[in-house]
Design a protein around this motif. Structure first.
Motif, short mmCIF file in Angstrom:
data_model
loop_
_atom_site.label_atom_id
_atom_site.label_comp_id
_atom_site.label_asym_id
_atom_site.label_seq_id
_atom_site.Cartn_x
_atom_site.Cartn_y
_atom_site.Cartn_z
N LYS A 50 28.85 19.70 0.26
CA LYS A 50 30.00 18.97 -0.40
C LYS A 50 31.44 19.70 0.09
N VAL A 51 32.08 18.94 0.33
CA VAL A 51 33.51 19.33 0.90
C VAL A 51 34.65 19.14 -0.22
N ASP A 52 34.96 20.25 -0.76
CA ASP A 52 36.16 20.37 -1.71
C ASP A 52 37.47 20.42 -1.37
N LEU A 53 37.61 20.24 -0.21
CA LEU A 53 39.35 20.30 0.35
C LEU A 53 39.89 19.35 -0.16
N PRO A 54 41.01 19.64 -1.01
CA PRO A 54 41.99 18.48 -1.68
C PRO A 54 42.52 17.55 -0.35
N TYR A 55 42.50 16.19 -0.91
CA TYR A 55 43.34 15.14 -0.31
C TYR A 55 44.59 15.10 -0.94
N PRO A 56 45.60 14.87 -0.04
CA PRO A 56 45.54 14.33 1.33
C PRO A 56 45.23 15.47 2.11
N ARG A 57 44.64 15.18 3.30
CA ARG A 57 44.24 16.10 4.29
C ARG A 57 45.37 15.83 5.31
N THR A 58 45.70 17.01 6.05
CA THR A 58 46.83 16.89 7.41
C THR A 58 46.48 17.66 8.30
N ASP A 59 47.13 18.13 9.40
CA ASP A 59 46.90 19.04 10.37
C ASP A 59 46.79 20.28 9.53
N ASP A 60 47.62 20.54 8.71
CA ASP A 60 47.67 21.94 7.84
C ASP A 60 46.08 22.35 7.27
N THR A 61 45.41 21.18 6.92
CA THR A 61 44.02 21.51 6.50
C THR A 61 43.09 22.06 7.66
N ASN A 84 41.92 9.76 12.24
CA ASN A 84 41.66 10.41 11.09
C ASN A 84 42.32 10.73 9.90
N GLU A 85 43.60 11.00 10.30
CA GLU A 85 44.77 11.09 9.14
C GLU A 85 45.02 9.81 8.59
N GLU A 86 45.35 8.76 9.53
CA GLU A 86 45.61 7.42 9.14
C GLU A 86 44.59 6.88 8.34
N LEU A 87 43.40 7.23 8.86
CA LEU A 87 42.30 6.45 7.97
C LEU A 87 42.33 7.13 6.71
N LEU A 88 42.43 8.20 6.48
CA LEU A 88 42.48 8.86 4.90
C LEU A 88 43.73 8.29 4.29
N ALA A 89 45.12 8.21 4.97
CA ALA A 89 46.10 7.52 4.31
C ALA A 89 45.92 6.00 3.97
N ILE A 90 45.19 5.29 4.83
CA ILE A 90 44.81 4.00 4.23
C ILE A 90 44.02 3.92 3.07
N ARG A 91 43.02 4.63 3.24
CA ARG A 91 41.97 4.90 2.13
C ARG A 91 42.70 5.38 0.56
N ALA A 92 43.51 6.15 0.88
CA ALA A 92 44.38 6.59 -0.25
C ALA A 92 45.15 5.33 -1.19
N GLN A 93 45.35 4.30 -0.38
CA GLN A 93 46.01 3.19 -1.00
C GLN A 93 45.03 2.11 -1.21
N LYS A 94 43.94 2.04 -0.50
CA LYS A 94 42.78 0.77 -0.79
C LYS A 94 41.82 1.23 -1.75
N GLU A 95 41.32 2.60 -1.55
CA GLU A 95 40.33 3.00 -2.58
C GLU A 95 39.04 2.51 -2.28
N TRP A 96 38.63 2.39 -1.00
CA TRP A 96 37.13 1.91 -0.80
C TRP A 96 36.40 3.18 -0.67
N THR A 97 35.03 3.06 -0.72
CA THR A 97 33.94 4.10 -0.40
C THR A 97 33.72 3.90 0.93
#
Length: 257
Positions: free
Chosen positions: A221-232, A175-188
Protein backbone atom coordinates in the motif's frame (compact mmCIF):
# COMPACT_ATOMS: atom_id res chain seq x y z
CA UNK A 1 -22.68 3.78 5.53
CA UNK A 2 -21.75 0.36 4.01
CA UNK A 3 -18.69 0.04 1.82
CA UNK A 4 -19.34 0.28 -1.89
CA UNK A 5 -18.91 -3.07 -3.68
CA UNK A 6 -15.60 -3.65 -5.46
CA UNK A 7 -15.44 -2.40 -9.03
CA UNK A 8 -13.20 -5.36 -9.99
CA UNK A 9 -13.08 -8.67 -8.17
CA UNK A 10 -11.02 -11.78 -8.95
CA UNK A 11 -11.80 -14.94 -7.00
CA UNK A 12 -9.28 -17.81 -7.37
CA UNK A 13 -8.72 -17.01 -11.04
CA UNK A 14 -6.63 -19.35 -13.17
CA UNK A 15 -5.61 -18.70 -16.77
CA UNK A 16 -3.98 -20.97 -19.30
CA UNK A 17 -4.02 -20.92 -23.09
CA UNK A 18 -5.33 -24.20 -24.49
CA UNK A 19 -3.26 -27.10 -23.18
CA UNK A 20 -0.32 -24.83 -22.36
CA UNK A 21 1.13 -24.09 -18.93
CA UNK A 22 -0.78 -22.14 -16.29
CA UNK A 23 -0.11 -18.42 -16.78
CA UNK A 24 -1.99 -17.17 -13.71
CA UNK A 25 -2.80 -19.32 -10.71
CA UNK A 26 -5.22 -18.81 -7.80
CA UNK A 27 -5.35 -15.03 -8.23
CA UNK A 28 -7.72 -13.25 -5.84
CA UNK A 29 -8.08 -9.51 -5.21
CA UNK A 30 -10.62 -6.70 -4.99
CA UNK A 31 -10.25 -3.16 -6.33
CA UNK A 32 -12.44 -0.28 -5.21
CA UNK A 33 -13.50 2.78 -7.13
CA UNK A 34 -10.67 5.28 -7.33
CA UNK A 35 -7.89 2.76 -6.77
CA UNK A 36 -4.74 3.12 -8.82
CA UNK A 37 -3.29 -0.39 -8.93
CA UNK A 38 0.14 -1.00 -10.45
CA UNK A 39 1.12 -4.51 -11.52
CA UNK A 40 4.82 -5.27 -11.33
CA UNK A 41 6.86 -8.46 -11.56
CA UNK A 42 9.21 -10.53 -13.74
CA UNK A 43 8.61 -10.84 -17.47
CA UNK A 44 6.07 -13.57 -18.15
CA UNK A 45 4.31 -13.33 -14.78
CA UNK A 46 0.98 -12.44 -16.40
CA UNK A 47 0.71 -8.69 -15.85
CA UNK A 48 -0.72 -7.95 -19.30
CA UNK A 49 -2.88 -11.07 -19.10
CA UNK A 50 -4.59 -9.65 -16.02
CA UNK A 51 -5.59 -6.56 -18.01
CA UNK A 52 -6.96 -8.76 -20.79
CA UNK A 53 -9.01 -10.77 -18.30
CA UNK A 54 -10.43 -7.59 -16.73
CA UNK A 55 -11.35 -6.28 -20.17
CA UNK A 56 -12.94 -9.53 -21.29
CA UNK A 57 -10.54 -9.82 -24.23
CA UNK A 58 -9.47 -13.23 -22.91
CA UNK A 59 -11.67 -15.76 -21.08
CA UNK A 60 -10.83 -17.04 -17.62
CA UNK A 61 -9.94 -20.73 -17.41
CA UNK A 62 -11.11 -21.28 -13.84
CA UNK A 63 -12.45 -19.13 -11.01
CA UNK A 64 -14.60 -16.02 -11.32
CA UNK A 65 -14.04 -12.38 -12.19
CA UNK A 66 -16.51 -9.52 -12.08
CA UNK A 67 -16.39 -5.92 -13.24
CA UNK A 68 -19.10 -3.71 -11.76
CA UNK A 69 -20.73 -6.89 -10.49
CA UNK A 70 -21.06 -8.58 -13.89
CA UNK A 71 -18.85 -10.72 -16.13
CA UNK A 72 -16.04 -8.74 -17.82
CA UNK A 73 -17.56 -9.30 -21.28
CA UNK A 74 -20.76 -7.61 -20.09
CA UNK A 75 -18.88 -4.56 -18.77
CA UNK A 76 -16.91 -3.66 -21.91
CA UNK A 77 -18.57 -0.24 -22.12
CA UNK A 78 -17.08 0.64 -18.71
CA UNK A 79 -13.44 0.18 -19.75
CA UNK A 80 -10.80 1.65 -22.00
CA UNK A 81 -7.35 0.29 -22.90
CA UNK A 82 -4.08 2.19 -23.41
CA UNK A 83 -1.36 0.02 -24.95
CA UNK A 84 2.42 0.33 -24.95
CA UNK A 85 2.36 1.59 -28.54
CA UNK A 86 0.05 4.54 -29.34
CA UNK A 87 -1.43 2.65 -32.36
CA UNK A 88 -2.55 5.85 -34.05
CA UNK A 89 -3.86 5.72 -37.61
CA UNK A 90 -1.26 7.59 -39.69
CA UNK A 91 -3.77 8.82 -42.29
CA UNK A 92 -5.94 10.55 -39.66
CA UNK A 93 -5.09 13.74 -37.83
CA UNK A 94 -5.06 13.95 -34.03
CA UNK A 95 -8.70 15.05 -33.75
CA UNK A 96 -9.96 12.23 -35.95
CA UNK A 97 -7.77 9.64 -34.20
CA UNK A 98 -9.41 10.52 -30.88
CA UNK A 99 -12.85 10.31 -32.50
CA UNK A 100 -12.32 6.74 -33.81
CA UNK A 101 -13.74 4.78 -30.81
CA UNK A 102 -16.65 7.22 -30.52
CA UNK A 103 -17.43 6.72 -34.20
CA UNK A 104 -17.33 2.95 -33.71
CA UNK A 105 -19.84 3.33 -30.87
CA UNK A 106 -22.16 5.26 -33.14
CA UNK A 107 -21.80 8.61 -31.36
CA UNK A 108 -23.20 11.41 -33.51
CA UNK A 109 -20.67 13.72 -35.15
CA UNK A 110 -21.40 16.87 -33.11
CA UNK A 111 -21.03 15.05 -29.80
CA UNK A 112 -17.90 13.14 -30.75
CA UNK A 113 -16.16 16.29 -32.05
CA UNK A 114 -16.89 18.04 -28.75
CA UNK A 115 -15.79 15.06 -26.65
CA UNK A 116 -12.56 14.68 -28.62
CA UNK A 117 -11.75 18.37 -28.22
CA UNK A 118 -12.41 18.16 -24.47
CA UNK A 119 -10.09 15.17 -24.10
CA UNK A 120 -7.35 16.78 -26.19
CA UNK A 121 -7.60 19.81 -23.95
CA UNK A 122 -7.16 17.53 -20.91
CA UNK A 123 -3.88 16.14 -22.31
CA UNK A 124 -2.66 19.56 -23.50
CA UNK A 125 -2.92 18.88 -27.24
CA UNK A 126 -5.95 20.89 -28.30
CA UNK A 127 -3.72 23.19 -30.36
CA UNK A 128 -2.37 20.17 -32.27
CA UNK A 129 -5.74 18.74 -33.24
CA UNK A 130 -4.97 19.08 -36.97
CA UNK A 131 -1.48 17.53 -36.74
CA UNK A 132 -0.79 14.06 -38.07
CA UNK A 133 1.02 11.35 -36.03
CA UNK A 134 4.24 11.84 -38.02
CA UNK A 135 4.37 15.43 -36.72
CA UNK A 136 4.26 14.42 -33.04
CA UNK A 137 6.90 13.34 -30.55
CA UNK A 138 6.66 9.99 -28.79
CA UNK A 139 5.23 11.61 -25.68
CA UNK A 140 2.65 13.54 -27.69
CA UNK A 141 1.54 10.38 -29.48
CA UNK A 142 0.98 8.70 -26.13
CA UNK A 143 -1.07 11.68 -24.97
CA UNK A 144 -3.28 11.25 -28.02
CA UNK A 145 -3.69 7.56 -27.14
CA UNK A 146 -4.73 8.51 -23.60
CA UNK A 147 -7.14 11.16 -24.93
CA UNK A 148 -8.67 8.55 -27.23
CA UNK A 149 -9.24 6.20 -24.28
CA UNK A 150 -10.68 8.98 -22.11
CA UNK A 151 -13.13 9.97 -24.86
CA UNK A 152 -15.13 6.87 -23.90
CA UNK A 153 -15.59 8.20 -20.34
CA UNK A 154 -14.40 4.91 -18.83
CA UNK A 155 -14.88 3.94 -15.21
CA UNK A 156 -11.78 1.73 -15.49
CA UNK A 157 -8.64 2.58 -17.43
CA UNK A 158 -6.29 -0.29 -18.29
CA UNK A 159 -2.75 0.84 -19.11
CA UNK A 160 -0.21 -1.66 -20.44
CA UNK A 161 3.23 -0.05 -20.04
CA UNK A 162 2.15 3.12 -21.86
CA UNK A 163 5.34 5.04 -21.03
CA UNK A 164 7.83 2.19 -21.26
CA UNK A 165 9.44 3.37 -24.52
CA UNK A 166 9.86 7.00 -23.40
CA UNK A 167 12.88 8.68 -21.84
CA UNK A 168 12.85 9.17 -18.07
CA UNK A 169 12.12 12.90 -18.11
CA UNK A 170 9.18 12.53 -20.49
CA UNK A 171 7.88 9.57 -18.49
CA UNK A 172 8.03 11.51 -15.21
CA UNK A 173 6.18 14.43 -16.78
CA UNK A 174 3.46 12.18 -18.23
CA UNK A 175 3.08 10.42 -14.88
CA UNK A 176 2.26 13.79 -13.31
CA UNK A 177 -0.12 14.65 -16.14
CA UNK A 178 -1.88 11.30 -15.86
CA UNK A 179 -2.58 11.85 -12.16
CA UNK A 180 -3.78 15.40 -12.85
CA UNK A 181 -6.26 14.04 -15.42
CA UNK A 182 -7.38 11.32 -13.02
CA UNK A 183 -8.09 13.94 -10.34
CA UNK A 184 -10.65 15.44 -12.73
CA UNK A 185 -12.12 12.25 -14.20
CA UNK A 186 -11.93 9.89 -11.18
CA UNK A 187 -11.46 6.56 -12.99
CA UNK A 188 -10.01 3.41 -11.48
CA UNK A 189 -6.67 2.37 -13.00
CA UNK A 190 -4.79 -0.87 -13.55
CA UNK A 191 -1.28 -0.02 -14.70
CA UNK A 192 1.40 -2.44 -15.92
CA UNK A 193 4.98 -1.25 -15.53
CA UNK A 194 8.53 -2.54 -15.09
CA UNK A 195 9.51 0.67 -13.26
CA UNK A 196 9.33 0.51 -9.47
CA UNK A 197 9.70 4.30 -9.21
CA UNK A 198 6.77 4.79 -11.59
CA UNK A 199 4.61 2.31 -9.70
CA UNK A 200 5.25 4.02 -6.36
CA UNK A 201 4.66 7.49 -7.80
CA UNK A 202 1.33 6.67 -9.42
CA UNK A 203 -0.31 4.08 -7.20
CA UNK A 204 -2.12 3.70 -3.94
CA UNK A 205 -1.70 -0.10 -4.31
CA UNK A 206 1.08 -2.16 -5.90
CA UNK A 207 0.63 -5.84 -6.72
CA UNK A 208 4.00 -7.62 -6.85
CA UNK A 209 3.59 -10.78 -8.93
CA UNK A 210 5.74 -13.90 -8.99
CA UNK A 211 6.12 -16.01 -12.12
CA UNK A 212 5.77 -19.60 -13.40
CA UNK A 213 2.89 -19.48 -12.76
CA UNK A 214 1.89 -15.89 -12.04
CA UNK A 215 0.65 -15.37 -8.51
CA UNK A 216 0.06 -12.36 -6.28
CA UNK A 217 3.22 -12.46 -4.17
CA UNK A 218 2.46 -9.40 -2.07
CA UNK A 219 0.50 -6.18 -2.06
CA UNK A 220 2.19 -2.92 -1.05
CA UNK A 221 0.00 0.00 0.00
CA UNK A 222 1.26 3.47 -0.93
CA UNK A 223 -0.08 6.12 1.43
CA UNK A 224 1.66 9.11 -0.15
CA UNK A 225 -0.82 11.97 -0.45
CA UNK A 226 -2.22 13.14 -3.78
CA UNK A 227 -1.58 15.30 -5.74
CA UNK A 228 1.93 14.01 -6.36
CA UNK A 229 4.62 16.19 -7.87
CA UNK A 230 8.36 16.14 -8.33
CA UNK A 231 8.61 17.06 -4.64
CA UNK A 232 7.00 13.68 -3.90
CA UNK A 233 9.96 11.96 -5.56
CA UNK A 234 12.34 13.77 -3.21
CA UNK A 235 10.49 12.77 -0.04
CA UNK A 236 12.06 10.19 2.31
CA UNK A 237 8.86 8.10 2.37
CA UNK A 238 8.77 7.84 -1.43
CA UNK A 239 12.41 6.80 -1.54
CA UNK A 240 11.84 4.30 1.26
CA UNK A 241 8.95 2.71 -0.63
CA UNK A 242 10.96 2.55 -3.86
CA UNK A 243 13.74 0.75 -1.98
CA UNK A 244 11.25 -1.63 -0.31
CA UNK A 245 9.47 -2.59 -3.54
CA UNK A 246 12.79 -2.86 -5.42
CA UNK A 247 14.13 -5.28 -2.82
CA UNK A 248 10.95 -7.34 -2.96
CA UNK A 249 11.02 -7.43 -6.76
CA UNK A 250 14.68 -8.53 -6.77
CA UNK A 251 13.84 -11.42 -4.45
CA UNK A 252 10.95 -12.49 -6.71
CA UNK A 253 13.11 -12.24 -9.84
CA UNK A 254 15.89 -14.21 -8.13
CA UNK A 255 13.45 -17.00 -7.32
CA UNK A 256 12.19 -16.85 -10.92
CA UNK A 257 15.72 -17.48 -12.27
Amino acid sequence: MPDRPPIVKFDHVEKRYGDGPVILDDLSFEARRGDFVSLIGPSGCGKSTILKLISGLNPITRGTATVEGVAPTEAAQELAFVFQEPTLLPWLNVQHNVEVPLKLRGTDRTKRVKLAQTCLDLVGLKERATYYPRQLSGGQKMRVSIARALSLSPKILLLDEPFGALDEMTRDHLNEELLAIRAQKEWTAFFVTHSVAEAVFLSNRIFVLSANPGRLHREIKVDLPYPRTDDTRQSPEYQRLVAEVSKLLRSVESAHR
